[in-house]
Design an enzyme around this catalytic site. Structure first.
Site, PDB file in Angstrom:
ATOM      1  N   LYS A  98       0.833  -1.202   0.000  1.00 34.63           N
ATOM      2  CA  LYS A  98       0.000   0.000   0.000  1.00 34.63           C
ATOM      3  C   LYS A  98       0.870   1.255   0.000  1.00 34.63           C
ATOM      4  O   LYS A  98       1.974   1.272   0.535  1.00 34.63           O
ATOM      5  CB  LYS A  98      -0.924   0.006   1.227  1.00 34.63           C
ATOM      6  CG  LYS A  98      -1.840  -1.220   1.322  1.00 34.63           C
ATOM      7  CD  LYS A  98      -2.882  -1.244   0.220  1.00 34.63           C
ATOM      8  CE  LYS A  98      -3.797  -2.454   0.338  1.00 34.63           C
ATOM      9  NZ  LYS A  98      -3.281  -3.652  -0.329  1.00 34.63           N
ATOM     10  N   ASP A  99       0.317   2.309  -0.571  1.00 35.58           N
ATOM     11  CA  ASP A  99       0.991   3.593  -0.738  1.00 35.58           C
ATOM     12  C   ASP A  99       1.437   4.172   0.601  1.00 35.58           C
ATOM     13  O   ASP A  99       0.769   4.002   1.624  1.00 35.58           O
ATOM     14  CB  ASP A  99       0.009   4.566  -1.410  1.00 35.58           C
ATOM     15  CG  ASP A  99       0.719   5.706  -2.123  1.00 35.58           C
ATOM     16  OD1 ASP A  99       1.858   6.020  -1.749  1.00 35.58           O
ATOM     17  OD2 ASP A  99       0.125   6.280  -3.048  1.00 35.58           O
ATOM     18  N   ALA A 100       2.573   4.882   0.592  1.00 35.81           N
ATOM     19  CA  ALA A 100       3.057   5.539   1.808  1.00 35.81           C
ATOM     20  C   ALA A 100       2.250   6.798   2.117  1.00 35.81           C
ATOM     21  O   ALA A 100       1.930   7.070   3.278  1.00 35.81           O
ATOM     22  CB  ALA A 100       4.536   5.888   1.663  1.00 35.81           C
TER      23      ALA A 100
END
Length: 458
Positions: A98-100
């Site tokens: 998942k995206d930071a």
């Protein structure tokens, strides 16, 4: 359909929009709460950022848990948990990354740590939480998810609420009429600060290792730190690897590893590339494959071929569904005698149009789809067999298939009105679900149509 004018889109092969209505503009990710991602398991279980799951307690050697993180990527969050329990991060696995720059919830698995122990985890920074933990007899593997639910707020919009709503629904109607959103690989696949992964990958596939290394080390982009720009410029001007090592920021681990190698082994650019971790080397090849896919898909749309319907020469994947789990049951090549039947399967939702992600086992399409593939490969100066990298077989790629188009599920506008972050501007909050492997930013670019992808936050 309309051509994109964004420079990054052109660089990465996302050359067209399937919709022609003007976008709403704006920016995303003004705060982590503006980009919420909640994973949906293969069983259809939603990993909520705020509430515990109602799960049946099981047994086995593996503990699955819901990881909620804010402002860091999945691997960094896992490393935090591993350090807390003084164990190797290699004991953990996740269905997806998942995206930071987001607030996310997802399933993660660890071997040999009890649910009770895991729930004692405490991150003083508040960036990482574990909401629920339970036993399972098998390991959670990459790809073991249905998809992701998104709650995204677009801010800083210079339009009235009624105009925002009107444009969004016009765009959605155009997407439906065109057969879906082009299933491009999104910006995250390439990087937006230094979008060169596919360029390095191209040089590696072409066995041009010196060009690959020098591109990685010396290409300068505007959104890098000033110190990184100075280091890259110094190296480009002097080719002094030892001096450059003193200048490159310590955060640029991969560049520094290459510099160390070249100081000890001058002009061994092949060895310098091999000095990188295997996952990073494969990332470059994958990025080039993604770029080629994007180029083929763009050329297909510009050639006015459908993206959700087969023509002679196309590939059609027939699906089997079991609850939320979808698998490819068979692959067919469309020809004059079967194309009508295959399109009937697509219309019924039991098959999809698929495009090649090139590798050494790829069989190119026939007809006009094949002409497009061959044209793109010629322009990039590569062939299918080049993806078998004889002297570095561990990064060779057989290739695969990817759907050509997708439809966001359960779409709704949940809020629209004045923006409290940006004075005299509007905001809109959207909710939708995407199946695994699809990019929210690819859908959002159709809605926003930004002239500057980086400033838009995509």
């Amino acid at each position: 359909m309309r051509l994109s004018q964004a420079l990054l889109d052109k660089l990465l092969g996302l050359e067209v929009y399937i919709s022609s209505t003007d976008g709403i503009g704006g920016t995303i990710k003004s705060s982590h709460e503006d980009f919420i991602v909640e994973e949906i398991s293969e069983e259809g279980m939603l990993c909520s950022i705020s509430s515990e799951l109602d799960v049946v307690e099981g047994s086995g050697n593996y503990t699955w848990f819901v990881l909620v993180k804010r402002g860091l990527d999945t691997l960094a969050a896992i490393r935090k948990i591993a350090r807390y329990f003084k164990i190797s991060s290699k004991r953990f696995s996740a269905a997806g990354l998942k995206d930071a720059r987001a607030l996310t919830a997802q399933l993660v698995c660890v071997e040999g740590v009890s649910p009770e122990e895991l729930l004692s985890f405490n991150d003083e920074s508040g960036k990482v939480k574990i909401l629920v933990a339970f036993k399972r007899p098998y390991k959670l593997m990459p790809g073991m998810l249905y998809g992701n639910s998104f709650k995204i707020t677009i801010r800083n919009i210079c339009l009235a609420a009624c105009e925002i709503e009107k444009r969004i629904y016009r765009i959605l109607n155009e997407i439906v009429e065109a057969g879906g959103v082009p299933a491009y690989y999104g910006y995250q696949r390439f990087g937006t600060i230094r979008p060169i992964t596919h360029i390095v990958g191209r040089y590696v596939v072409r066995k041009e290792f010196e060009k690959a290394i020098l591109t990685l080390l010396t290409e300068i982009f505007p959104h890098e730190s000033e110190r990184a720009k100075e280091a890259r410029k110094y190296l480009k001007d002097t080719m002094d690897f030892k001096g450059a090592l003193e200048l490159f920021p310590k955060t640029l681990h991969h560049e520094r590893a290459i510099l160390y190698y070249l100081i000890k082994h001058p002009n061994d650019f092949f060895g310098a590339f091999r000095a990188l971790p295997l996952t990073i080397r494969r990332l470059f090849i994958g990025a080039f494959q993604a770029y080629l896919f994007n180029r083929v898909l763009s050329e297909r749309i510009k050639s006015e071929l459908p993206i959700s319907k087969a023509v002679a020469g196309d590939i059609v994947a027939v699906l089997s569904r079991r609850g939320y789990s979808v698998r490819v049951k068979g692959v067919f090549r469309a020809n004059a005698s079967n194309v009508e039947k295959l399109n009937e399967f697509i219309k019924r939702g039991v098959a999809v149009l698929a495009l090649n992600v090139f590798g050494y086992d790829t069989v190119l399409c026939d007809g006009m789809p094949g002409e497009i593939e061959r044209k793109v490969l010629r322009r990039e100066g590569v062939s299918i067999k080049d993806f078998r990298i004889k002297h570095m077989p561990e990064i060779s790629s057989r290739g695969t298939l990817r759907i050509a188009a997708f439809h966001p599920e359960n779409f709704k506008i949940s809020e629209i009105g004045s923006d409290e972050f940006f004075k005299n501007k509007s905001k809109v909050s959207l909710e939708f679900v995407l199946k695994k492997g699809l990019y929210a930013t690819v859908f959002l670019r159709e809605i926003m149509k930004p002239s500057d992808v980086y400033k838009a936050g995509l």
